[in-house]
Design a protein around this motif. Structure first.
Motif, PDB file in Angstrom:
ATOM      1  N   ALA A 140      -6.623   7.486   3.014  1.00  0.00           N
ATOM      2  CA  ALA A 140      -5.537   6.575   2.498  1.00  0.00           C
ATOM      3  C   ALA A 140      -4.486   6.554   3.682  1.00  0.00           C
ATOM      4  O   ALA A 140      -3.472   5.449   3.715  1.00  0.00           O
ATOM      5  CB  ALA A 140      -4.680   6.896   1.306  1.00  0.00           C
ATOM      6  N   GLN A 141      -4.271   7.684   4.581  1.00  0.00           N
ATOM      7  CA  GLN A 141      -3.119   7.289   5.413  1.00  0.00           C
ATOM      8  C   GLN A 141      -3.538   6.340   6.606  1.00  0.00           C
ATOM      9  O   GLN A 141      -2.740   5.891   7.529  1.00  0.00           O
ATOM     10  CB  GLN A 141      -3.284   8.785   6.525  1.00  0.00           C
ATOM     11  N   SER A 197      -0.347  11.131  -0.512  1.00  0.00           N
ATOM     12  CA  SER A 197       0.421  12.038   0.065  1.00  0.00           C
ATOM     13  C   SER A 197       0.916  13.159  -0.795  1.00  0.00           C
ATOM     14  O   SER A 197       0.889  14.449  -0.233  1.00  0.00           O
ATOM     15  CB  SER A 197       1.534  11.322   1.102  1.00  0.00           C
ATOM     16  N   SER A 210      -3.416   3.443   5.887  1.00  0.00           N
ATOM     17  CA  SER A 210      -2.395   2.217   5.909  1.00  0.00           C
ATOM     18  C   SER A 210      -1.252   2.426   6.750  1.00  0.00           C
ATOM     19  O   SER A 210      -0.577   1.279   7.163  1.00  0.00           O
ATOM     20  CB  SER A 210      -1.810   2.177   4.148  1.00  0.00           C
ATOM     21  N   ASP A 263       0.896  -1.189  -0.110  1.00  0.00           N
ATOM     22  CA  ASP A 263       0.047   0.031   0.045  1.00  0.00           C
ATOM     23  C   ASP A 263       1.019   1.339   0.021  1.00  0.00           C
ATOM     24  O   ASP A 263       0.423   2.384   0.156  1.00  0.00           O
ATOM     25  CB  ASP A 263      -0.871   0.005   1.137  1.00  0.00           C
ATOM     26  N   ILE A 309       7.952   7.035   3.117  1.00  0.00           N
ATOM     27  CA  ILE A 309       7.054   7.674   2.561  1.00  0.00           C
ATOM     28  C   ILE A 309       6.928   9.111   2.187  1.00  0.00           C
ATOM     29  O   ILE A 309       6.605   9.647   1.120  1.00  0.00           O
ATOM     30  CB  ILE A 309       5.645   7.546   3.461  1.00  0.00           C
ATOM     31  N   LEU A 325      -0.247   5.359  -0.879  1.00  0.00           N
ATOM     32  CA  LEU A 325      -0.261   6.120   0.280  1.00  0.00           C
ATOM     33  C   LEU A 325       0.981   7.273  -0.227  1.00  0.00           C
ATOM     34  O   LEU A 325       0.701   8.410   0.086  1.00  0.00           O
ATOM     35  CB  LEU A 325       0.876   5.173   1.378  1.00  0.00           C
TER      36      LEU A 325
END
Length: 420
Positions: free
Chosen positions: A306-307, A277, A309, A269, A394, A273
């Motif tokens: 989505a954060q 972002s 993950s 993921d 990330i 992510l």
């Protein structure tokens, strides 16, 4: 007065553990049974899970309803078109390599293909009879250990309330993400996150119970050391808990056999992510987040959701650190018990010999096969240092993607129709 306050606090923690575990389990079970997946059923009389094949007509009707629901939502059309573009003839692909737009198409295609593959794997596991049998056996072992622990030393208490709060926040972000992708017509992302959350919920329940087991063992050893009389009943509990820990370790090893393939999906993921972002970073820089005309609310829902993950990885890391801390306390208390028995009189030689033998085995097991949350393989552990590395990975990639998009005026991957 202080004793009553402590007792009330413990009862509250015990009830909170029971309510949270039952709430997560029943929510996941209702969704699992409602979607007509697999053959797992809860037997109220036995209080355990069993394997019960579903009616063939129920399965056929459910399959038809699923196909109709996906067809009405144009399921699969955007994704197969992206895959078709990805596998164009080599002559056309060569021209795309020179365009910055290829980066967006390539990343979007990889994200979509990973989501499709992971969704198929999750559905296969949930429908596979061997996997269902392994899962039922492990869940029943967890139920037995919990009952044995409560019958031996009393009710279990919630350890690490911050983990429950973190999971509640993560679950809310996941629901936000599912709604956002559904409104964007990216139904494969909604399906994948829903299935993944179902698997992760089961791990959360096991993690909360595991922490309560180890903490209960710690509390009992502490009380045992403080009690100088050490009555025979307490001594028998010590032997029983030593053997119970060995069973916990074996169950934990078996659980990681079926959990390691799932946790690999959590790390896949990272592409989605990074994409979300980068979208957030670009939106803040260009101040698109101020007005709803340029930026629709559904894209923000998907990007912020989505954060979740990252919060899943954070949950595993914090839980692993808590486990390591509790096991360090066990090792220290075993050392104190060993020192106490070194000056013990000779009246209970059989008991002293049994405890020393179990203590040696217990200490070796703690050192050779400690209970940890493994990631990707049995040789890797997820702790807070790993979570920090994951976060910076990330962040750096998201900044690079945002910078690349601003330099070449490339849109932000799956949010390409928002930012111009």
């Amino acid at each position: 007065m202080d004793t009553e306050l402590v007792r009330t606090n413990k009862m509250w923690l015990s009830r909170l553990l029971r309510w949270s575990v039952l709430g997560i389990c029943w929510t996941s079970y209702i969704f699992y049974r409602g979607c007509v997946i697999g053959q797992i059923k809860y037997d109220r009389e036995k209080g355990k899970l069993i394997i019960q094949p579903r009616n063939i007509w129920t399965k056929r009707i459910a399959l038809c309803l699923k196909i109709i629901a996906f067809s009405l939502n144009y399921f699969g059309i955007p994704y197969f078109s992206i895959a078709f573009i990805l596998f164009l003839p080599m002559e056309i692909s060569k021209t795309m390599f020179s365009a910055p737009k290829f980066f967006e198409i390539l990343m979007s295609s990889v994200i979509v293909q990973l989501s499709i593959i992971n969704s198929i794997r999750l559905c296969y596991w949930m429908s596979s009879l061997p996997w269902n049998r392994s899962f039922v056996g492990l869940v029943n072992d967890v139920i037995d250990i919990t009952n044995l622990m409560e019958s031996t030393v009393g009710p279990l208490y919630l350890e690490g309330i911050f983990l429950l709060i973190l999971h509640t926040f993560q679950f809310g972000l996941t629901m936000l993400q599912i709604v956002g992708y559904s409104q964007m017509q990216f139904h494969i992302f909604s399906l994948y996150n829903l299935l993944l959350e179902l698997f992760f919920n089961i791990f959360v329940v096991y993690q909360l119970l595991l922490l309560s087991w180890i903490a209960t063992l710690n509390r009992f050893l502490k009380i045992y050391l403080q009690d100088r009389k050490q009555i025979k009943r307490q001594r028998l509990k010590v032997i029983k808990l030593f053997r119970l820990y060995s069973r916990i370790s074996n169950v934990h090893t078996s659980i990681h056999v079926i959990w390691l393939p799932v946790i690999g999906m959590l790390f896949s993921d990272i592409l989605l992510l990074v994409s979300s972002s980068a979208f957030i970073i670009r939106s803040i820089i260009f101040k698109h987040w101020i007005t709803n005309v340029i930026l629709d609310r559904k894209y923000w829902m998907a990007a912020l959701g989505a954060q979740s993950s990252f919060l899943r990885i954070l949950f595993i890391g914090l839980g692993n650190d808590q486990l390591a801390l509790l096991q360090c306390f066990i090792r220290l208390q075993l050392l104190v018990i060993d020192l106490c028995y070194s000056t013990h009189d000779q009246q209970d030689q059989n008991f002293v010999w049994d405890v020393k033998t179990l203590q040696i085995c217990f200490d070796l097991q703690l050192r050779v096969q400690p209970i940890r949350n493994r990631i990707m393989s049995v040789h890797q552990e997820c702790g807070c240092p790993f979570v920090l590395d994951f976060f910076f990975c990330i962040l750096i990639n998201a900044l690079c993607c945002a910078q690349y998009g601003m330099s070449f005026k490339v849109h932000s991957l799956i949010f390409s129709d928002v930012i111009s």
